[in-house]
Structures are given as structure tokens and as C-alpha cells.
Design a protein around this motif. Structure first.
Motif, short mmCIF file in Angstrom:
data_model
loop_
_atom_site.label_atom_id
_atom_site.label_comp_id
_atom_site.label_asym_id
_atom_site.label_seq_id
_atom_site.Cartn_x
_atom_site.Cartn_y
_atom_site.Cartn_z
N PHE A 80 4.79 -21.65 -21.68
CA PHE A 80 4.88 -22.59 -20.56
C PHE A 80 3.91 -23.75 -20.74
O PHE A 80 4.17 -24.86 -20.28
CB PHE A 80 4.59 -21.89 -19.24
CG PHE A 80 5.70 -20.98 -18.77
CD1 PHE A 80 6.96 -21.06 -19.33
CD2 PHE A 80 5.47 -20.05 -17.77
CE1 PHE A 80 7.99 -20.23 -18.90
CE2 PHE A 80 6.49 -19.23 -17.32
CZ PHE A 80 7.74 -19.31 -17.89
N LEU A 86 9.67 -27.81 -23.15
CA LEU A 86 9.19 -27.90 -21.78
C LEU A 86 8.37 -29.17 -21.58
O LEU A 86 8.44 -29.83 -20.53
CB LEU A 86 8.35 -26.66 -21.44
CG LEU A 86 8.22 -26.30 -19.96
CD1 LEU A 86 9.60 -26.10 -19.34
CD2 LEU A 86 7.39 -25.05 -19.79
N ARG A 185 13.92 -29.27 -15.71
CA ARG A 185 12.72 -28.67 -16.32
C ARG A 185 12.60 -27.20 -15.91
O ARG A 185 12.22 -26.34 -16.72
CB ARG A 185 11.47 -29.44 -15.92
CG ARG A 185 10.20 -28.92 -16.61
CD ARG A 185 8.98 -29.70 -16.18
NE ARG A 185 7.82 -29.37 -16.97
CZ ARG A 185 7.00 -28.34 -16.74
NH1 ARG A 185 7.24 -27.55 -15.71
NH2 ARG A 185 5.97 -28.11 -17.52
N ARG A 189 12.43 -23.94 -18.30
CA ARG A 189 11.41 -22.89 -18.14
C ARG A 189 12.06 -21.52 -18.02
O ARG A 189 11.60 -20.54 -18.61
CB ARG A 189 10.58 -23.21 -16.89
CG ARG A 189 9.59 -22.13 -16.48
CD ARG A 189 9.01 -22.46 -15.12
NE ARG A 189 8.25 -21.34 -14.57
CZ ARG A 189 6.93 -21.25 -14.57
NH1 ARG A 189 6.22 -22.23 -15.09
NH2 ARG A 189 6.31 -20.21 -14.06
N ASP A 488 8.32 -23.27 -11.10
CA ASP A 488 8.29 -24.64 -11.63
C ASP A 488 9.07 -25.61 -10.75
O ASP A 488 9.71 -26.52 -11.21
CB ASP A 488 8.90 -24.65 -13.03
CG ASP A 488 8.52 -25.91 -13.80
OD1 ASP A 488 7.36 -26.32 -13.70
OD2 ASP A 488 9.39 -26.48 -14.47
#
Length: 490
Positions: A80, A86, A185, A189, A488
Motif C-alpha cells: 500500500f 497505487l 484508487r 488497492r 482508502d
């Protein structure tokens, strides 16, 4: 002293006029664009105020290299932090925010400076230049003023008053683009966590598979040694010896493949963690995880996935964004009204003087009567993009349904396989022990022994794979439900 004061006065005016326009335009813009997210769940802050940076990096930080074996949680956290995909998704958020800023600029005055020079002997134009320069004289010959030149420095400004809602619709669409980028995004993730867990377990299971092949090689080598002794004493056949040599070669080949699989898994995990190919990487063994809390049936799981998966939410944002873009294009049929102002002076040179400055304020209205069907085609293109976005939303929903169904079936299969293979290992070990004793006594052929040894090796390999497949399937089910994306959605 008086001349210097005049110059300061002119400069002050050149600065004051655009400053007033900026303040006025800023106040009007802030009132007109403070709106709520039309989807109800968006970031209204984006629609009413300047957009703050959400975290895209200005320069990529150096990857962090692990100094000890990574646990699963540490591997996911490291991915991450520094996975390239990412980070690229974070940069796309920054790009979308910049587009909001670009759309917001349409609400503010457009102020510029310009310098023009002209020289003419046209009586009408020359007379206008002389008047603007305050050089009129009663002795001037109006019909033949002679060549006249004019130098005009000026500041011009325009403030949009009405554009049919184009600027508003484009800014709302840009803000929805930011929401879509953030959700995309989150989708990256979600998929990344699943990929890291799969790669982690592949690297963890690799050494165990290598050990299984090593044990197989030792067993075959032991049988081959005994077979050679029996062949030399005339008890065993040459074919038995050759069969064991073939099986030994196959076992060694499987050992090489297992070792290579470990390095391939390590390389795959390095890529997901954003590490270079020469970075040392080890993983720590994990205990048996508790039974995951997942929905009991597909019908229970699907609504959760639809509510949580960022892909379908991003697709909904894209549809809303395209809808506002259609409205913006249709607004081009309406008139556009701007307030305009300019301040400058005219002279034969660039000397600043209070006697020669002038200003003008006013408004302009423009309505396109015929643009070669450009507006109609832009509307048609926007409508097609909207239709495309709606189909993409439908496809996202169908793909999520498929993902959930596949993940649910894979998890159930892996769990049942794990239960079955554990029982098979015990039977395969006992069968090999009995057949080996019978072969030593000459009661069975070498073919039967080889079949039993291969079955034992396969049972061990399948049991190891099944044990970790349950964990991978659990991660896949979490990914299908969108659980990895929830952290996220700031």
C-alpha cells in the motif's frame, strides 16, 4: 517631483483596476459554485472551495527495503505504501483535482496586459489617435493630419456574468472526476491486497513443495540403492533398476521446478511491493488463521459487494460526470455575457503621463447563430460518451456479480479440498509403507511401488496446496466483497 508622482499614480491605477476585478470575481464565483454533490455521497468541499492536495507525491520516495522476514500484514502495508500502480492512481487523483482548478478558473476575471503600436495616415484613425493622446490643436488639418503613430500600453479584464451554466456544469463534472479517481484508487488497492496475499502464500508454500520433492528424491534414491544391491545379487530385474532411475530423474526435475517456482513467487512479490529485482526478500511463516467471517450464501454476499466495491461506485460517478458534460455542451446554445474593462494610455512613445490615461467599462453579449453545426456535434459526442459510461456501469455490475460468484465457489471448493487432502496423506503414507515392505519381500512389482510413491508425493503436494488455497480463496472473497478497499476512501 510632479512627474514622478504622476508616474506612481498611473502605476497605482494599473494595479488597482485588476485587483478590484479579481476581488469582485472571486466573491461572485464563490457564491455560484458552492453546491452539494449531486450524488449525495461526494465531497462537497470540492464543489464549493479550492481543492486541497490529497497526497500525490511531488517526487517519488525511495522504496523501503525490508530488513527481516515480512509478516503478511507487513507485506500488505508495504505494498500500500510503495506499489507503483497505487502511486500512479494517487497521481491521477492529483490530475483530476487540477482539472477542478482549471474549471474553477472560468469563474474568475481574466486579466491581461498588452502593448499595441499603430501608424497611419488615414485621417479618421489619425484624428482618433491625436484625441486619445490629448494632442488636439485648432491648427490641425483634419483632412491631412499626416502620418501619425500611437503606442498604447493597457490592462484589460473580463468577468463572465452568464454562460448558460457551462462553467458550473464543467466544474461539477470535474469534481465528480475527482471522486471517480479516488474510487478507482480504492479499486486498485482492493485488487492489490488480493494479489499480495496470493503472492505471499505462493512464496510461503514454495519451500514446503521443495521439501516434498526432496523427500521424494531421498525415497527413490534409497529404493534405487536397494534395487542395485538386489540386481547384483541376481534377485531383481534390470527393468526394475531402469524404472527407478527414470523415477529418480522425474523427482529431480520436479525438485528443480519447485525451486524455480519459489524464485518466481519471490520475484512476483517484489514487483507488488515495489522492490528491485536484487532486493533480498523473505516472508515469515503464519499460523492457521481463524475461520473467516463471510456471508453464508451468494445471495447474501452480492448486495454487500454491490454496496462496497469501488468499481461500481466509480462507474456511477462517471455516469454523473458525463451527464453534467452533456448539460455543459447544451448550454452553448444560450447567450454569453461578460463584463469588460480596460485601463491604459495613448502616446507617441511609452512615457507615462496622467494627462493621457483613459479607461472603459462595459458589457458584451454573444449568441452563436450558426457555428457550422459545431455545437450540435459537440452535444452529440457528449451524449455518446454518456451512453458509453452507462454501459460501462452495467458491465461493472455484471463483472462484480461474476467475481462474487467465482470467489464464493472457489472458497467452498478450497475448503472442501483441504478437508479431503489431509485424510488422503495418512492413507498414502501407510500405503507406501506396506507396498515398500511387499516389494522388499518380492510380493509386488517395481511398477506398483513406483505408483504408490508417486501417489504419496502427489498427496503431500496437494495437501500443502489445498491448505494455502483456502487462505488465498479467503483473500479472493474479501476482494470480491470490496473489503480491502474500505481503508482508502478518504
Amino acid at each position: 517631483m510632479t512627474g514622478r508622482t504622476d508616474i506612481y499614480g498611473q502605476v497605482a491605477k494599473l494595479v488597482l483596476v485588476p485587483g478590484v476585478l479579481l476581488i469582485l470575481g472571486g466573491c461572485m464565483a464563490s457564491e455560484r459554485v458552492s453546491v452539494q454533490d449531486p450524488l449525495g455521497g461526494g465531497d462537497a468541499r470540492l464543489l464549493g472551495h479550492p481543492v486541497a492536495d490529497s497526497g500525490p507525491s511531488r517526487s517519488a520516495p525511495q522504496p523501503v527495503e525490508p530488513e527481516r522476514p515480512l509478516t503478511l500484514d507487513e507485506a500488505v502495508a508495504l505494498a500500500f505504501e510503495q506499489n507503483p500502480d497505487l502511486r500512479a492512481a494517487a497521481e491521477r487523483i492529483g490530475e483530476a483535482e487540477a482539472r477542478v482548478g482549471q474549471a474553477t478558473a472560468a469563474f474568475f476575471p481574466q486579466v491581461s496586459t498588452r502593448l499595441s503600436y499603430a501608424r497611419t495616415d488615414n485621417p479618421a484613425q489619425a484624428f482618433a489617435m491625436i484625441l486619445a493622446q490629448r494632442h488636439f490643436s485648432s491648427s490641425l488639418d483634419f483632412n491631412n493630419p499626416g502620418p501619425t503613430q500611437d503606442v498604447r500600453p493597457e490592462i484589460v479584464g473580463a468577468l463572465p456574468l452568464f454562460r448558460g451554466g457551462q462553467d458550473y456544469e464543467r466544474r461539477v463534472a470535474a469534481a465528480l472526476g475527482v471522486e471517480a479517481a479516488r474510487l478507482e484508487r480504492a479499486a486498485v488497492r482492493n485488487a492489490l491486497a488480493d494479489a499480495v496475499i496470493a503472492a505471499y502464500y505462493a512464496l510461503l508454500v514454495g519451500p514446503e513443495q521443495v521439501e516434498v520433492t526432496r523427500v521424494s528424491i531421498e525415497a527413490v534414491e534409497s529404493a534405487l540403492s536397494q534395487a542395485r544391491a538386489r540386481f547384483e545379487s541376481g534377485v531383481a530385474l534390470k527393468s526394475d533398476l531402469l524404472s527407478l532411475e527414470v523415477r529418480l530423474a522425474a523427482a529431480r526435475e520436479a525438485h528443480v521446478r519447485a525451486q524455480n517456482a519459489v524464485e518466481l513467487a519471490r520475484a512476483g512479490l517484489r514487483l507488488l511491493l515495489g522492490l528491485s529485482a536484487d532486493t533480498p526478500l523473505e516472508v515469515a511463516a503464519v499460523g492457521i488463521p481463524p475461520e473467516p467471517e463471510v456471508p453464508e450464501t451468494f445471495d447474501e454476499a452480492l448486495p454487500q459487494a454491490v454496496a462496497r466495491r469501488p468499481e461500481i461506485q466509480a462507474a456511477a460517478r462517471a455516469v454523473a460526470m458525463r451527464e453534467h458534460e452533456v448539460k455543459a455542451e447544451r448550454a452553448a446554445y444560450l447567450p454569453r455575457i461578460d463584463a469588460v474593462a480596460s485601463y491604459g494610455q495613448d502616446d507617441t512613445n511609452l512615457e507615462l503621463s496622467r494627462r493621457q490615461d483613459n479607461w472603459i467599462v462595459g458589457a458584451t453579449a454573444k449568441l452563436d447563430l450558426f457555428s457550422g453545426f459545431r455545437t450540435a456535434e459537440r452535444v452529440r459526442a457528449a451524449e455518446r460518451r454518456l451512453a458509453e459510461a452507462r454501459q460501462a456501469e452495467r458491465k461493472a455490475r455484471l463483472e462484480i456479480e461474476r467475481d462474487v460468484k467465482t470467489a464464493f465457489l472457489t472458497f467452498q471448493e478450497a475448503r472442501e479440498r483441504a478437508r479431503v487432502t489431509e485424510a488422503v496423506i495418512t492413507a498414502a503414507e501407510e500405503a507406501l509403507r506396506l507396498v515398500e515392505a511387499q516389494y522388499q519381500a518380492g510380493a509386488v512389482t517395481i511398477t506398483r511401488y513406483l505408483e504408490t510413491e508417486v501417489a504419496r508425493t502427489d498427496a503431500r503436494s496437494r495437501a500443502i496446496a489445498a491448505r494455502y488455497d483456502v487462505r488465498r480463496a479467503d483473500a479472493g472473497l474479501h476482494k470480491a466483497l470490496g473489503l480491502w478497499a474500505e481503508g482508502d476512501r478518504q
